[in-house]
Every structure is written in structure tokens, then in C-alpha cells.
Motif scaffolding. Structure first.
Motif, mmCIF file in Angstrom:
data_model
loop_
_atom_site.group_PDB
_atom_site.id
_atom_site.type_symbol
_atom_site.label_atom_id
_atom_site.label_comp_id
_atom_site.label_asym_id
_atom_site.label_seq_id
_atom_site.Cartn_x
_atom_site.Cartn_y
_atom_site.Cartn_z
ATOM 1 N N ASP A 153 16.919 68.427 31.119
ATOM 2 C CA ASP A 153 16.490 67.234 30.381
ATOM 3 C C ASP A 153 15.625 66.333 31.255
ATOM 4 O OD1 ASP A 153 17.849 68.136 28.188
ATOM 5 O OD2 ASP A 153 19.643 66.916 28.564
ATOM 6 N N GLU A 154 15.987 66.220 32.528
ATOM 7 C CA GLU A 154 15.205 65.389 33.431
ATOM 8 C C GLU A 154 13.800 65.951 33.633
ATOM 9 O OE1 GLU A 154 14.327 62.198 35.908
ATOM 10 O OE2 GLU A 154 15.907 62.545 34.437
ATOM 11 N N ILE A 155 13.707 67.301 33.726
ATOM 12 C CA ILE A 155 12.382 67.924 33.873
ATOM 13 C C ILE A 155 11.537 67.655 32.640
ATOM 14 C CG2 ILE A 155 11.185 70.139 34.073
ATOM 15 C CD1 ILE A 155 13.524 71.140 35.758
ATOM 16 N N ARG A 156 12.149 67.755 31.448
ATOM 17 C CA ARG A 156 11.411 67.480 30.221
ATOM 18 C C ARG A 156 10.935 66.029 30.178
ATOM 19 N NH1 ARG A 156 15.635 70.674 27.525
ATOM 20 N NH2 ARG A 156 14.780 72.705 26.930
ATOM 21 N N ARG A 157 11.809 65.118 30.591
ATOM 22 C CA ARG A 157 11.443 63.704 30.562
ATOM 23 C C ARG A 157 10.258 63.436 31.480
ATOM 24 N NH1 ARG A 157 11.949 59.276 33.461
ATOM 25 N NH2 ARG A 157 13.047 60.372 35.118
ATOM 26 N N ARG A 158 10.303 63.981 32.689
ATOM 27 C CA ARG A 158 9.222 63.717 33.635
ATOM 28 C C ARG A 158 7.917 64.389 33.212
ATOM 29 N NH1 ARG A 158 11.854 63.900 39.697
ATOM 30 N NH2 ARG A 158 13.750 62.743 39.222
ATOM 31 N N SER A 159 8.029 65.550 32.579
ATOM 32 C CA SER A 159 6.805 66.230 32.149
ATOM 33 C C SER A 159 6.088 65.458 31.047
ATOM 34 C CB SER A 159 7.143 67.644 31.656
ATOM 35 O OG SER A 159 7.960 67.581 30.483
ATOM 36 N N GLY A 160 6.792 64.566 30.367
ATOM 37 C CA GLY A 160 6.160 63.740 29.327
ATOM 38 C C GLY A 160 5.540 62.467 29.850
ATOM 39 N N GLU A 161 5.699 62.149 31.137
ATOM 40 C CA GLU A 161 5.122 60.942 31.732
ATOM 41 C C GLU A 161 3.722 61.268 32.235
ATOM 42 O OE1 GLU A 161 7.842 59.675 34.701
ATOM 43 O OE2 GLU A 161 9.420 59.097 33.269
ATOM 44 N N GLN A 162 2.718 60.845 31.489
ATOM 45 C CA GLN A 162 1.336 61.231 31.773
ATOM 46 C C GLN A 162 0.748 60.518 32.983
ATOM 47 O OE1 GLN A 162 -0.002 63.738 30.170
ATOM 48 N NE2 GLN A 162 1.904 63.909 29.001
ATOM 49 N N ASP A 163 1.440 59.484 33.485
ATOM 50 C CA ASP A 163 0.895 58.801 34.652
ATOM 51 C C ASP A 163 1.230 59.502 35.962
ATOM 52 O OD1 ASP A 163 3.552 58.325 34.363
ATOM 53 O OD2 ASP A 163 3.477 56.202 34.928
ATOM 54 N N ARG A 164 2.016 60.576 35.912
ATOM 55 C CA ARG A 164 2.315 61.325 37.121
ATOM 56 C C ARG A 164 1.095 62.141 37.553
ATOM 57 N NH1 ARG A 164 7.611 61.810 38.733
ATOM 58 N NH2 ARG A 164 9.134 60.759 37.393
ATOM 59 N N PRO A 165 0.996 62.513 38.836
ATOM 60 C CA PRO A 165 -0.147 63.320 39.293
ATOM 61 C C PRO A 165 -0.216 64.644 38.549
ATOM 62 C CG PRO A 165 1.064 62.385 41.150
ATOM 63 C CD PRO A 165 1.883 62.112 39.944
ATOM 64 N N ASP A 166 -1.460 65.136 38.388
ATOM 65 C CA ASP A 166 -1.656 66.401 37.672
ATOM 66 C C ASP A 166 -0.939 67.555 38.355
ATOM 67 O OD1 ASP A 166 -3.173 65.036 35.867
ATOM 68 O OD2 ASP A 166 -5.089 65.518 36.842
ATOM 69 N N LEU A 167 -0.904 67.534 39.684
ATOM 70 C CA LEU A 167 -0.239 68.620 40.411
ATOM 71 C C LEU A 167 1.247 68.664 40.079
ATOM 72 C CD1 LEU A 167 -0.596 70.859 42.523
ATOM 73 C CD2 LEU A 167 -0.071 69.163 44.283
ATOM 74 N N GLU A 168 1.884 67.491 40.013
ATOM 75 C CA GLU A 168 3.317 67.447 39.697
ATOM 76 C C GLU A 168 3.571 67.850 38.249
ATOM 77 O OE1 GLU A 168 6.963 64.202 39.505
ATOM 78 O OE2 GLU A 168 5.109 63.716 40.561
ATOM 79 N N LEU A 169 2.694 67.393 37.318
ATOM 80 C CA LEU A 169 2.864 67.777 35.915
ATOM 81 C C LEU A 169 2.724 69.278 35.729
ATOM 82 C CD1 LEU A 169 0.883 64.918 34.116
ATOM 83 C CD2 LEU A 169 3.358 65.230 34.197
ATOM 84 N N ASP A 170 1.778 69.897 36.451
ATOM 85 C CA ASP A 170 1.614 71.348 36.343
ATOM 86 C C ASP A 170 2.854 72.065 36.859
ATOM 87 O OD1 ASP A 170 -0.167 73.739 35.893
ATOM 88 O OD2 ASP A 170 0.209 73.955 38.050
#
Length: 860
Positions: free
Chosen positions: A834-851
Motif C-alpha cells: 500500500d505504501e508503494i502504491r501511495r508513493r507511486s501516485g505522488e507526481q512531485d517525486r523524482p522520475d527515477l524514483e517513480l520509475d
């Protein structure tokens, strides 16, 4: 040589159809101009006959109106005949000729004046006629101008035409035959024998169609209650008669006169409806009852932390509910008659609230919620009874059984705010409690240094106490009672919520309120709201840390001064705290909250690189100092305003029978104000001496100096780019400057009350500017340090990945901690997912981390 010059007759022969059509248009044009009044009158008369409006007239009125209309028609006809002139052929030719260039038709009728004997002149003349004939053949019919607006400025012809069209759509041509009935014996209706028509029109709210009685042959007629019956009788007066027992009038229809031929009444009870005579008919009328609406509570009462209540209810009616209200009365028998409620309460009208109706959907059955905030009502927190009432279109009402409840109100978790709110409730209970409330408030504020965090709240409380005591001496009125109650409410809110501009103080305050709520057994809704407040305060505090964070924290790390905590760890602690409170494990939640408080107190905030404050920090500190100076200046103006209303009273003096306890409270309050006023550039207590004008000028000079300091700080603001927060910060500081200018002007005019309002506006704008400036600086810091956590209290490199694992120094990725310790291994796995899903929805994070997060989701 043969003469080929075209003659006018030959040229005009080709124009016979354009000429005829143009002449016909001229006829129509002159007819419309001459006879439009007569045509309008005819359309109006036909509309009246089609709609049957003539049936409403008596015979005398009908003949009078018919005679007047006949005379008017003759006048219009005579005027039209007089004004009409038949268009001649020459006039039609002239109109047609005017539409052609060069007037060729008139040229064809011309003759050669000179040069008739010259061959060359004749050749030129023939060529001219040929060209004119060719142009004449291009003629087209001229459209008529049927506009008569210059003769009919009031557009009466349009009114008559509109009435005619309405009559054609909604009327009937057969109603014209009713004229013969009114005309008397010998009419067509008498020749055809007696006849009748009838309609039953149900009430509009039932949405049922109108019934045509001539089509109903059965003996029974079912109609809704309140239906309207309309009957028309044709033929000889007295040939048909009406007999009914459904209107409740108890009388038969009139036996003679035109009124007997057209009747209407409402159906209010069952009975018989009959038309006696040749071709008559009778029915037994059965009423379809209109049941009264029903309303009831539809669930438990929900109360939010700020006192807003939400009471679900359900309402229904066979045709629809049109309105409703909730009536709340005090349940005096259930009130705990102790302390301030020992005396008899003042009579108060029941509290009436309008029930919300559904906007969309069917109102025959719906559910809604009554949402109100009654925290300031005198009955807040006391036992009451609530009765819901619904009303339908017929005026019938339905009531719910009385529901006993405690009227929800705002809960105060600060002990001082709660004490002031309780005394406010006692004052509103009865004005006889005024003296008791004043004594208790003086006792509560006996040691202000230990209780009040804000001098403004203390000073406002002292003013309210003096106002209350003065009102008691003069006879406490209802207006004074309500005024003081409102002042006490504002003071309690100020103490409860505070006027915090510092993120750390706001965070500490939120932690204290949450701890107090857990000790006092607050509801889940209140705890959830306080938890949200704590989260927001924590975010503001972390932003402040990010603004003051050292860009290069290696030096402090080497000195051992750095204590690191990530935003994820704080988030986990907050989630764990909320989970413990939801499970009712308040003792463990208290321990975790204390740990969080100690952790936040131990966090250090670095200031710039090498111990030097950054430009952003200098700007923030300068604006904060300006805000404190403005607060001190406002406090001095407030004390000066007190001295204007209470001249000669200083410190512990009292002229209204105050005891030793009250004197000590005022002395300590004065000492408290002196401590808060230090550093303002004035050592003398304002208002202690001198004239009021001198005080105003002195405060105005200090206000102008503070305004200049703000201008200097605005010029030295660091570059904030084009961020919306930076622009908002500049606009807020501009508003603060304008408010300071207005405060200075009010002080020079010795208008201390107006100056206080302007100073309050300036302080609010300064606080807003500080918040926006902090957010802008935090965004700039985040852009410079992408990949680093904004939640760390000290600068330094990010040491953990999104799962909390150590990154290592030489490519090693992992951790020595046992992430799956404990009994509920699967719950821990779900939490991680659930935490991974939550963070993946935060678009202000760096692109490398979102990938990286998306790849984890694809795998698991």
C-alpha cells in the motif's frame, strides 16, 4: 431603310410579369396599411370566442360588448376604405423603374428632341434605346413593404396575432356555438337541444391528468381530494340543472340566470354529482385520500470536533414533501441543576431549523441530513428534545416522536478555554448568574503568567469582566448579556486555537490538544480531526526545517551534531499513533505521542552554511521580528483605549467593588503586559500619564518607523522566482504595508479603535506573508536538493530507499534490520505494498524514483 428602334410598348411587353407582381405587392401593402386595425380586431374577437371567454359574461354584458365591437369594426372599415387607393399601372412602372440603374423604363418613353433629321444622331438614339431596353429586361418584381410599425407603435397587431395562435392551440372552434346560447331563444344551441360539458382537474401537485366528464360513463368517479369541477350547461336556462353533495356547500345550483350555466367548485368530501335533465348523468364520487406526510430520524447523530452536527432523517408522502423543520426544546427535567444552573433559566423560544429538502430526485420518499453548528447556542451541551415535522402541498403535517439528546457543541480541550466557555454558558442560562460569572472569571485569571500564552487574550478577558461588572451595576440587559457572551466565546476560541505564527509552537500546541483529548475520552471524530491538525502542523514544521536546512551537512555530520529522521519514519509514527487511538489503546498512544514530542524537541535546525544564516532565514527572522513589534504596538494601543474608557484606573485599582483577589489578578496582568511589551522601543507604560493625543502621536511615530522597516525588508527579500507562493508573499506584505499606513493615520487622529482594526489586519497579512515566504523558500530548497528527504532535521545525504533500506557505500543495497519480524508477516507485506502504491501516485517525486516504484508494482 427599315426603322428598328424599339418602341416602349414592345419593351414593356417583356416586363408584364414583374409589373403584375410589383402591382400586386403594392395592393397588399396598401391593404395592410389601411385595414390592419380591422384585421387585429377580428383576430382578437376570434381568440376570445375560441377560448370561451364569452361564457363568463352575462347576457347584458355580452350584448354591450358585442355592440361596442361592432361599432368599432365599422369605424375601422370606414377608415380603411377611405385610406385605401388602388395602385395605378404608372405607379407600378415607376416603382419598378426606380430599382434599375439609369431609369431605363422612363427612358424608353422619351422622344428625340434634336437631330431628328441627322442620320448619325438617329443612330445614336437607336443605340441608346437598345441599351435601355436591355437594362429594362433585367427588372425583377419589387417586394412590398408590409411593415406598419410607424402606424402601430404599441404593436397591437402582434398582441392580437399571439392571442389568436394561443386560441388555436388551446381553444376549440366548437366553443363559438356558445354565442347562440347567450344570444337567447332561436339560437343554434336551442335548435340542437340541451347539452353540457364537464371537467375534473386534480390539484397540480398530484401530477394527475384532467378528466373529461362526458367520456366517463361509469357510475363511480374516483378523484383526489381538492379536485376542481367545472361544468358548462348549454340550451334553455333551466333545461339542465346541477345536483351535488361533494363541495360541502349544501346547496343546489342557482335556478336561473347565466350563472347557472357555468359553475365550478372543489371536491372536499365523497358524495353524489349529477346533471338532471335530458341527456344528464350522475356519478358517485369517491375521494382518493391524501395521506399526511411522515418523517423520522434515520440514524445516529454524528458530531464533528468543531461541534457541527449531522442528523440523518427520512421523509415520505404520497404526493411529495414540500417543506419541513426541526424544533428543539430544552429538556429541563433532565438538566443537571448544579452550580450555575441552580437558578431558574430565562425563557427562550424553541430552536427551529429548516429541514433540507432533496434537490434532485423524488420527494415522495427521500433521506437527507440536517447539518448545523449550534456550538454558540445557550443550550449547547444541555439535554434537549428534537421533533421533526414535514409538510405536504395540501398543508398536512407529520411529526416524529420526540428524540432526547444532548445538543452538540464545540468541545474545548484547553482547561482555561473550557472554563471560560462554561462561564459563558452559565451567563446565558440566566442574567442572575452575572455576579457569580464575574467572580469566577476573576479567579480563573488570577495568575495570568501561568495560564495565558497570549497577552491579547488576557486583556480581552479583563475588558469583558469589567463590562460585565458595569452591566450588573446598571442592570444587566439582554443586549449586554449577548455582547459579553460573544466576547467570551471569541476569547475561548483564541485560547483554544491560539494565534500561532511559528510552526514549532503550532506543532507543540497540536500535540497538547491531542493528548488532552485522549485523556478526556474524546470521540473518534474529534480525535480524527485533531490528528489531522497534528499532521498539518508536522508538515509545516518539517517545511520550516527544510527552509533552514544546511545545503552541505557534511561538516556537522563530522562534528557529530546531526540527528537524522526521514519523513517516512515520521509518517509511520503518525500512522501507528492513529491506529492505536482507533483501537482504543490510549495508554500506548500516549507513550508514542510523548516519544514523538521528545524526538521533535531533540531535532536541531541548522542555519546556513558554516553557521551563517541564509538570506531566506534572515528575511524570515526579520519579518517575524516585525510581527512581534506590531503585536506589541497593538497591545499598547489596546491599553491606551482602555485608559480612555476607564480614566484614572491603573494596575490593581478598581472602582467597582473588586476584592483583593481581583486586584492581584490585575496587577499580575499589568506585569504580564510589561514583560510582553519590552523591546518595543518604549519603556514607559502607555497610558500611564500624559494626554491621549500625546499617546496617539507617539504610537503613530512608532508605527511609521515599523512601516519603513517593513519596506526595507521587502527590498531585501531573496529571489523567489515566479512561484505562486512567492507572488502571494509579496502581495501579503504589500497589504500589511497599506494596513500599517492606515493604522498610522488613525493613531494621528487619536482613533485607537480604528487603529486596532488596521493593526490586526496588518498582523494577519504579515502572518500570511510569512507562511507563503516559507513555502516558497521550501520549494526552492527542494529544487536544489532533489533526491533528498525534506523531512530531515539536518542536512546530509539520503541514506534510505523508498522501502527504508540502507543504500550502502559500495553498491550494496539492503539492510541488516529484520523487516518481517513479528507475528503478522502478511499484514506487514500488505502495508508495504500500500505504501508503494501511495508513493507511486505522488507526481512531485523524482522520475527515477517513480520509475523504480512502478517496476516494484509490476513485479509484485
Amino acid at each position: 431603310m427599315t426603322d428598328t428602334t424599339p418602341t416602349p410598348e414592345a419593351a414593356l411587353k417583356a416586363l408584364r410579369w414583374p409589373l403584375r407582381l410589383t402591382r400586386a405587392g403594392m395592393v397588399a401593402e396598401r391593404l395592410s396599411r389601411a385595414f390592419w386595425p380591422l384585421a387585429s380586431l377580428g383576430l382578437a374577437v376570434v381568440a376570445v370566442l375560441f377560448l370561451g371567454l364569452n361564457d363568463t359574461l352575462s347576457r347584458a354584458a355580452f350584448w354591450a360588448l358585442a355592440s361596442g365591437l361592432g361599432i368599432l369594426a365599422l369605424v375601422f372599415l370606414a377608415l380603411g376604405v377611405r385610406a385605401f387607393r388602388w395602385p395605378s399601372r404608372a405607379a407600378a412602372l415607376d416603382r419598378l423603374d426606380r430599382t434599375l440603374p439609369g431609369r431605363p423604363i422612363a427612358a424608353l418613353s422619351d422622344s428625340q428632341a434634336i437631330g431628328a433629321g441627322d442620320a448619325a444622331s438617329q443612330a445614336v438614339w437607336r443605340a441608346h434605346l437598345a441599351r435601355m431596353a436591355a437594362q429594362a429586361r433585367q427588372a425583377r418584381p419589387v417586394q412590398p413593404d408590409l411593415r406598419v410599425s410607424d402606424r402601430d407603435p404599441f404593436a397591437l397587431r402582434h398582441v392580437a396575432l399571439t392571442a389568436f395562435l394561443v386560441a388555436v392551440v388551446f381553444g376549440s372552434v366548437w366553443r363559438v356555438s356558445s354565442v347562440a346560447d347567450i344570444a337567447g331563444p332561436g339560437g343554434g344551441a336551442l335548435a340542437a337541444g340541451p347539452a353540457w360539458e364537464g371537467w375534473v382537474e386534480p390539484p397540480a401537485y398530484t401530477a394527475k391528468p384532467t378528466l373529461y366528464l362526458n367520456d366517463i360513463s361509469g357510475p363511480t368517479l374516483r378523484v383526489p381530494e381538492g379536485s376542481r369541477v367545472t361544468l358548462r350547461l348549454y340550451g334553455q336556462v333551466g333545461a339542465l340543472s346541477l345536483r351535488e353533495t361533494v363541495s360541502g356547500q349544501g346547496g343546489a345550483a342557482p335556478a336561473d340566470g347565466a350563472a347557472a350555466m357555468a359553475q365550478g367548485f372543489d371536491v372536499v368530501r365523497p358524495g353524489e354529482l349529477a346533471i338532471d335533465g335530458a341527456g344528464g348523468r350522475s356519478w358517485q364520487v369517491v375521494l382518493t385520500p391524501d395521506a399526511a406526510p411522515k418523517v423520522a430520524l434515520d440514524g445516529p447523530l454524528k458530531v464533528e470536533a468543531d461541534g457541527t452536527m449531522s442528523q440523518p432523517f427520512a421523509a415520505r408522502d404520497d404526493y411529495g414533501v414540500v417543506g419541513g423543520r426541526a424544533t428543539i426544546t430544552l429538556d429541563l427535567d433532565a438538566v443537571d441543576r448544579r452550580h450555575g444552573r441552580t437558578a431558574a433559566p430565562e425563557p427562550r423560544d424553541p430552536l427551529v431549523l429548516d429541514l433540507p429538502m432533496t434537490i434532485t430526485g423524488d420527494r415522495r420518499a427521500f433521506t437527507e441530513s440536517l447539518v448545523e453548528n449550534l456550538s454558540q447556542h445557550p443550550w449547547a451541551g444541555l439535554p434537549v428534545q428534537m421533533v421533526l415535522q414535514a409538510e405536504d402541498a395540501m398543508g398536512q403535517t407529520g411529526r416524529s416522536p420526540p428524540e432526547k439528546m444532548v445538543l452538540p457543541g464545540r468541545r474545548f480541550f484547553d482547561p482555561l478555554a473550557r472554563a471560560i466557555a462554561e462561564q459563558r454558558r452559565d451567563l446565558l442560562w440566566t442574567r442572575d448568574n452575572g455576579a457569580r460569572v464575574a467572580r469566577l472569571l476573576r479567579a480563573v485569571s488570577f495568575q495570568p503568567d501561568d495560564l495565558f500564552r497570549d497577552e491579547g487574550a488576557y486583556l480581552q478577558l479583563r475588558v469583558a469582566i469589567r463590562r460585565l461588572e458595569a452591566g450588573i451595576a446598571d442592570g444587566l440587559t439582554v443586549e449586554t448579556q449577548e455582547e459579553i457572551a460573544q466576547a467570551l466565546w471569541d476569547i475561548a476560541l483564541l485560547i483554544e486555537e491560539g494565534d500561532l505564527s511559528n510552526a514549532a509552537e503550532r506543532l507543540r500546541r497540536a500535540q497538547e490538544r491531542l493528548s488532552e483529548a485522549m485523556r478526556n475520552g474524546a470521540t473518534q471524530e474529534e480525535i480524527a480531526e485533531l490528528m489531522q491538525e497534528l499532521r498539518e502542523a508536522m508538515q509545516d514544521y518539517m517545511r520550516q526545517l527544510a527552509q533552514q536546512q544546511n545545503q552541505d551537512g557534511q561538516q556537522q555530520a563530522q562534528n557529530g551534531e546531526m540527528q537524522e529522521i526521514t519523513g517516512d519514519q515520521l509518517q509511520q509514527m503518525m500512522d501507528r499513533l492513529q491506529q492505536l487511538m482507533e483501537e482504543g489503546r490510549m495508554a500506548e498512544a500516549q507513550q508514542l505521542l510523548q516519544m514523538l514530542q521528545q524526538m521533535m524537541e531533540n531535532m536541531q535546525v541548522t542555519q546556513g552554511q558554516g553557521g551563517e544564516p541564509s538570506p531566506g532565514q534572515q528575511a524570515m527572522e526579520g519579518l517575524a521580528e516585525t510581527l512581534r513589534d506590531q503585536q506589541g504596538l497593538s497591545d499598547e494601543a489596546f491599553r491606551g483605549l482602555q485608559d480612555q474608557f476607564n480614566p484614572g484606573q491603573q494596575g490593581e485599582q478598581g472602582q467597582q467593588g473588586q476584592g483583593q483577589q481581583g486586584q492581584q489578578g490585575e496587577g499580575q496582568g499589568q506585569q504580564f503586559g510589561q514583560q510582553q511589551g519590552q523591546g518595543q522601543g518604549e519603556g514607559q507604560q502607555p497610558g500611564a500619564g500624559g494626554r491621549p493625543g500625546d499617546l496617539g502621536r507617539d504610537l503613530a511615530d512608532r508605527q511609521r518607523a515599523l512601516r519603513r522597516e517593513l519596506e526595507r525588508q521587502q527590498e531585501g527579500l531573496p529571489g523567489l522566482g515566479a512561484a505562486p507562493e512567492g507572488q502571494a508573499a509579496r502581495e501579503a506584505l504589500d497589504r500589511a504595508g497599506r494596513a500599517m499606513d492606515e493604522a498610522e493615520q488613525s493613531l494621528r487622529e487619536n482613533d485607537l479603535a480604528g487603529a486596532l482594526d488596521d493593526q490586526a489586519e496588518a498582523m494577519e497579512a504579515l502572518r500570511e506573508g510569512l507562511r507563503n515566504l516559507g513555502e516558497a523558500l521550501a520549494q526552492n530548497q527542494q529544487q536544489r536538493q532533489q533526491g533528498q528527504s525534506m523531512g530531515r532535521a539536518e542536512g546530509g545525504g539520503e541514506r534510505r530507499d523508498p522501502l527504508g533500506r540502507e543504500r550502502g557505500n559500495v553498491g550494496r543495497l539492503g539492510t541488516d534490520d529484520q523487516l518481517l519480524q513479528g507475528e503478522d508477516v502478511y499484514r506487514r507485506a500488505r502495508d508495504l505494498l500500500d505504501e508503494i502504491r501511495r508513493r507511486s501516485g505522488e507526481q512531485d517525486r523524482p522520475d527515477l524514483e517513480l520509475d523504480y516504484l512502478r517496476r516494484l508494482l509490476d513485479r509484485f
